[in-house]
Write an enzyme that holds these catalytic residues in place. Structure first.
Site, PDB file in Angstrom:
ATOM      1  N   LYS A   1      16.148  32.106  69.380  1.00 33.98           N
ATOM      2  CA  LYS A   1      15.539  31.437  68.227  1.00 33.98           C
ATOM      3  C   LYS A   1      14.193  30.899  68.680  1.00 33.98           C
ATOM      4  CE  LYS A   1      16.229  28.041  64.556  1.00 33.98           C
ATOM      5  NZ  LYS A   1      17.195  27.235  63.778  1.00 33.98           N
TER       6      LYS A   1
ATOM      7  N   GLU B   1      17.214  28.568  72.212  1.00 37.60           N
ATOM      8  CA  GLU B   1      16.082  28.105  71.388  1.00 37.60           C
ATOM      9  C   GLU B   1      15.086  27.287  72.207  1.00 37.60           C
ATOM     10  OE1 GLU B   1      15.023  25.656  67.269  1.00 37.60           O
ATOM     11  OE2 GLU B   1      17.002  25.465  68.158  1.00 37.60           O
TER      12      GLU B   1
END
Length: 298
Positions: free
Chosen positions: A213, A176
């Site tokens: 993500k 992420e």
């Protein structure tokens, strides 16, 4: 579900991933949004007890199931707790929801327009414990504030180094590198991030896959090459400060990307609600996010 069942569900399932991983720094804000004001707890243990009760209420709600929720990202204390009298990962798996755990220990101070993850010397121990509890994957967050190639390259390099450690432990990492949606250089940062992610994905050896993500891009479809990359199990999106309606509109513009929302999922839930009100509000949020994840705009 065994590991391969969970992998198949994440890779091909029609749904989204719930982010229930607010950590120490963001917990008071999450509790305030839930209708519990700061001062309702006397110490950190009571604070974490309140947030765990909120998460348990969500996890045990009859509307929270694997039909529309593919997975859930947990905070470490949540993973170690119980929901409905069962260990949380087991409770999720029995509902058809794949458990993940947040593993980063927060962010370093900004340098070169980015914030790297803090060192995590106890990571191997945590990964071993998570694996034993039935957890499928992990999530690790960095932040990109400016379109600085040196900084973004450092973020992605660190993310993939930690990702390899996760893979070696038999888990699947969610990488992420969040682009701040308020950045004045957001579009340029998106493009540099895409290039650095592709470079690191192309350099992977063996047949391992990672998840990504990402902040929703300023240009719809920009991350299509990541969705299609053979090393990517799934691309999920964070809401990043957008309201749920805004995030769902942007998400629906991007094929192959599903939601992994936190605030946008929990925003309308309140401690004071009756069970019927709570379940109805949660169902409404789940339906809206599921729709944006599975039905894409033309």
């Amino acid at each position: 579900m065994q590991f391969e069942d969970m992998k198949a569900k994440i890779e091909g399932g029609n749904g989204f991933i719930a982010a229930l991983d607010q950590s120490g720094g963001s917990t008071p804000k999450a509790l305030k949004g839930y209708g519990i004001e700061e001062g309702a707890w006397s110490d950190e243990e009571e604070m974490f007890g309140l947030i765990h009760a909120m998460r348990s209420r969500i996890i045990t709600s009859p509307v929270f199931s694997g039909e529309k929720v593919l997975g859930a990202i947990l905070f470490e204390r949540t993973m170690d707790g119980q929901a409905g009298g069962k260990p949380v990962p087991q409770a999720l798996i029995e509902r058809g929801v794949v458990p993940f755990i947040k593993i980063d220990k927060g962010l370093e101070d900004e340098a070169n327009g980015v914030q790297l993850m803090k060192p995590n010397p106890g990571l191997d121990t945590l990964l071993h414990r998570a694996k034993a509890l039935g957890v499928f994957g992990t999530k690790e967050r960095s932040v990109i504030n400016l379109a600085n190639r040196e900084g973004i390259a450092a973020v992605v390099r660190q993310q993939f180094e930690v990702g390899q450690q996760v893979l070696a432990a038999g888990l699947v990492p969610i990488i992420e590198p969040e682009v701040n949606i308020k950045s004045p250089e957001r579009a340029e940062a998106d493009q540099i991030l895409l290039e650095e992610l592709l470079k690191n994905l192309d350099a992977m050896t063996g047949d391992d896959k990672v998840m990504l993500k990402l902040s929703l891009p300023t240009k719809a479809g920009l991350f299509d090459p990541l969705v299609d990359h053979p090393r990517v199990l799934r691309v999920v999106a964070l809401s990043g400060g957008f309201s749920r309606s805004e995030a769902c509109v942007e998400l629906a513009k991007n094929r192959g990307i599903i939601a992994s929302f936190s605030r946008a999922l929990l925003n309308d839930l309140r401690h004071q609600m009756s069970e019927a009100e709570f379940n109805a509000s949660l169902a409404e949020a789940i339906d809206e996010i599921h729709g944006a994840s599975t039905r894409k705009a033309a």
